[in-house]
Write an enzyme that holds these catalytic residues in place. Structure first.
Site, PDB file in Angstrom:
ATOM      1  N   TYR A 113      -2.124  -1.135  10.046  1.00  0.00           N
ATOM      2  CA  TYR A 113      -2.100  -1.453   9.061  1.00  0.00           C
ATOM      3  C   TYR A 113      -0.913  -0.808   7.880  1.00  0.00           C
ATOM      4  O   TYR A 113      -0.163  -1.131   7.424  1.00  0.00           O
ATOM      5  CB  TYR A 113      -2.757  -0.437   8.305  1.00  0.00           C
ATOM      6  CG  TYR A 113      -3.020  -0.618   6.787  1.00  0.00           C
ATOM      7  CD1 TYR A 113      -4.588  -2.105   5.969  1.00  0.00           C
ATOM      8  CD2 TYR A 113      -3.200   0.620   5.902  1.00  0.00           C
ATOM      9  CE1 TYR A 113      -4.182  -1.906   4.715  1.00  0.00           C
ATOM     10  CE2 TYR A 113      -2.882  -0.293   4.440  1.00  0.00           C
ATOM     11  CZ  TYR A 113      -4.281  -0.697   4.156  1.00  0.00           C
ATOM     12  OH  TYR A 113      -4.087  -1.009   2.914  1.00  0.00           O
ATOM     13  N   SER A 117       0.695  -1.008  -0.273  1.00  0.00           N
ATOM     14  CA  SER A 117      -0.179   0.069   0.009  1.00  0.00           C
ATOM     15  C   SER A 117       0.880   1.281   0.223  1.00  0.00           C
ATOM     16  O   SER A 117       2.350   1.343   0.394  1.00  0.00           O
ATOM     17  CB  SER A 117      -1.229  -0.036   1.250  1.00  0.00           C
ATOM     18  OG  SER A 117      -1.949   1.427   1.649  1.00  0.00           O
TER      19      SER A 117
HETATM   20  N1  LIG Z   1      -8.451  -0.416  -1.759  1.00  0.00           N
HETATM   21  C1  LIG Z   1      -6.707   0.697  -2.093  1.00  0.00           C
HETATM   22  O1  LIG Z   1      -6.991   1.684  -2.278  1.00  0.00           O
HETATM   23  C2  LIG Z   1      -5.870  -0.358  -1.225  1.00  0.00           C
HETATM   24  C3  LIG Z   1      -5.582   0.531  -0.800  1.00  0.00           C
HETATM   25  C4  LIG Z   1      -3.859   0.050  -0.814  1.00  0.00           C
HETATM   26  C5  LIG Z   1      -3.914  -1.168  -0.514  1.00  0.00           C
HETATM   27  N2  LIG Z   1      -4.696  -2.427  -0.221  1.00  0.00           N
HETATM   28  C6  LIG Z   1      -4.860  -3.573  -0.355  1.00  0.00           C
HETATM   29  O2  LIG Z   1      -5.971  -4.105  -1.171  1.00  0.00           O
HETATM   30  C7  LIG Z   1      -5.935  -5.693  -0.916  1.00  0.00           C
HETATM   31  C8  LIG Z   1      -7.515  -5.257  -1.213  1.00  0.00           C
HETATM   32  O3  LIG Z   1      -7.988  -4.473  -1.025  1.00  0.00           O
HETATM   33  P1  LIG Z   1      -9.195  -4.011  -1.283  1.00  0.00           P
HETATM   34  O4  LIG Z   1      -9.600  -2.483  -1.192  1.00  0.00           O
HETATM   35  O5  LIG Z   1      -9.746  -4.561  -2.854  1.00  0.00           O
HETATM   36  O6  LIG Z   1     -10.408  -4.737  -0.039  1.00  0.00           O
HETATM   37  P2  LIG Z   1     -11.870  -5.285  -0.162  1.00  0.00           P
HETATM   38  O7  LIG Z   1     -12.436  -4.860   0.901  1.00  0.00           O
HETATM   39  O8  LIG Z   1     -12.471  -4.723  -1.283  1.00  0.00           O
HETATM   40  O9  LIG Z   1     -11.754  -6.149  -0.491  1.00  0.00           O
HETATM   41  C9  LIG Z   1     -11.322  -7.490   0.360  1.00  0.00           C
HETATM   42  C10 LIG Z   1     -11.276  -9.372  -0.388  1.00  0.00           C
HETATM   43  O10 LIG Z   1     -10.617  -9.922   0.669  1.00  0.00           O
HETATM   44  C11 LIG Z   1     -11.136 -11.021   1.994  1.00  0.00           C
HETATM   45  N3  LIG Z   1     -10.246 -10.821   2.753  1.00  0.00           N
HETATM   46  C12 LIG Z   1      -9.991  -9.914   3.436  1.00  0.00           C
HETATM   47  N4  LIG Z   1      -9.511 -11.103   4.490  1.00  0.00           N
HETATM   48  C13 LIG Z   1      -9.141 -11.896   4.578  1.00  0.00           C
HETATM   49  C14 LIG Z   1      -8.837 -13.192   5.163  1.00  0.00           C
HETATM   50  N5  LIG Z   1      -8.027 -13.855   5.987  1.00  0.00           N
HETATM   51  N6  LIG Z   1      -8.589 -14.753   4.045  1.00  0.00           N
HETATM   52  C15 LIG Z   1      -9.174 -14.447   2.953  1.00  0.00           C
HETATM   53  N7  LIG Z   1     -10.128 -13.203   2.510  1.00  0.00           N
HETATM   54  C16 LIG Z   1      -9.777 -12.144   3.499  1.00  0.00           C
HETATM   55  C17 LIG Z   1     -12.563  -9.637   1.749  1.00  0.00           C
HETATM   56  O11 LIG Z   1     -13.613 -11.113   1.866  1.00  0.00           O
HETATM   57  C18 LIG Z   1     -13.031  -9.507  -0.324  1.00  0.00           C
HETATM   58  O12 LIG Z   1     -13.592  -9.741  -0.809  1.00  0.00           O
HETATM   59  C19 LIG Z   1      -5.695  -5.248   0.736  1.00  0.00           C
HETATM   60  O13 LIG Z   1      -4.589  -6.397   1.103  1.00  0.00           O
HETATM   61  C20 LIG Z   1      -5.249  -3.759   1.133  1.00  0.00           C
HETATM   62  O14 LIG Z   1      -4.690  -3.204   1.783  1.00  0.00           O
HETATM   63  C21 LIG Z   1      -5.954  -1.485  -0.446  1.00  0.00           C
END
Ligand SMILES: NC(=O)c1ccc[n+]([C@@H]2O[C@H](COP(=O)([O-])OP(=O)(O)OC[C@H]3O[C@@H](n4cnc5c(N)ncnc54)[C@H](O)[C@@H]3O)[C@@H](O)[C@H]2O)c1
Length: 263
Positions: free
Chosen positions: A158, A145
């Site tokens: 985080y 991230s």
């Molecule tokens: N969206 C952003 O802006 C952003 C920015 C930086 C990093 N990220 C990272 O990207 C990744 C995905 O984020 P997102 O925004 O798509 O999140 P989201 O919450 O929209 O989707 C995450 C998915 O992961 C699943 N999940 C969460 N914990 C889990 C576990 N322990 N076991 C199995 N499945 C699990 C959830 O059920 C969900 O389907 C994460 O690692 C997040 O930290 C996202």
């Protein structure tokens, strides 16, 4: 656009957000996909939608919590059994935790963020890498991230775990490059997924849209990113077009992480 026909990729956190967007990108290129998530209802919904849209792709769904080592071992074994190999691994599942200052942070939530964001990523690597070694190599994309490069107010676990993902990525690239395994991490900025929508609701429960607009105004592009824009980068890193990029933490943030001062 590189074909993923006969290529097998595991995607964790595949039921929504960035995982689902990459699943769609790779399915559109004909991949064999193992979709892993702990939300069974959303996972099945995602698979049904993708299978209907992309008949040339193949799907296996595995319900697993990535913080459970046995469940991780199982999704790796199930993938080998179904598809025979693992060419790519999108080690994406993660949670944000809560918004709270370091001293006031709920210890149990802190530990949960560590279990999922750090241990979950590590378990995935621990079980996927030996399969890739056996099969002559592979490509891995971990998900850090901008919080893995910079500090973020009120998100200590985080930020700590995403910095750890950056470190694990560098070591994986270092230790397994000789096995033809290329490992990188992406560092997304604010991409509009369910996770980020929830963060805006926490920051401003009365008016989450205002929190979103304020956030977007700081970005050089004056907008948030789209999951599909992240998916294109991940697809490149997992594809045969990537021959020599490894050990990198690649920001996908519209240039936001370079700002010092006003934007
Ligand atoms: N969206 C952003 O802006 C952003 C920015 C930086 C990093 N990220 C990272 O990207 C990744 C995905 O984020 P997102 O925004 O798509 O999140 P989201 O919450 O929209 O989707 C995450 C998915 O992961 C699943 N999940 C969460 N914990 C889990 C576990 N322990 N076991 C199995 N499945 C699990 C959830 O059920 C969900 O389907 C994460 O690692 C997040 O930290 C996202």
């Amino acid at each position: 656009m590189t074909d993923f026909k006969n290529k097998t990729v595991i995607i964790t956190g595949a039921a929504m957000g960035l995982g689902l967007a990459t699943a769609e990108e790779l399915a559109s290129r004909g991949a064999n996909l193992t979709l892993v998530d702990y939300n069974e209802t959303e996972l099945n919904k995602a698979k049904e939608e993708l299978a209907g849209k992309y008949p040339e792709a193949k799907f296996l769904t595995v319900v697993a919590d990535v913080s459970n080592e046995d469940a991780v071992k199982n999704y790796v074994e199930a993938t080998e059994k179904e598809f025979g190999t693992i060419d790519g691994f999108y080690n994406n599942a993660g949670i944000e935790g809560k918004q709270a200052s370091l001293v006031e942070y709920d210890i149990n939530v802190f530990k949960k963020v560590v279990d999922i964001n750090l241990m979950g990523v590590y378990y995935g690597l621990r079980y996927v890498i030996p399969v890739m070694q056996k099969n002559g190599g592979g490509k891995i994309v971990n998900v850090a991230s901008v919080g893995g490069i910079r500090g973020v107010m009120n998100q200590t676990p985080y930020v700590a775990t995403k910095h750890a993902v950056a470190g694990i990525t560098k070591n994986t690239a270092l230790e397994y490059g000789r096995d033809n395994i290329l490992t990188n991490a992406i560092a997304p900025g604010a991409i509009l997924t369910p996770m980020v929508a929830e963060a805006f609701r926490e920051v401003n429960p009365a008016d989450p849209k205002a929190a979103e607009a304020q956030y977007a105004s700081r970005n050089p592009t004056k907008r948030l990113g789209k999951p599909s824009e992240v998916a294109k980068v991940v697809a490149f890193l997992l594809s045969e077009d990537n021959g020599y990029v490894s050990g990198q933490i690649i920001a996908i943030d519209g240039g936001e992480s370079n700002i010092y001062g006003n934007s």
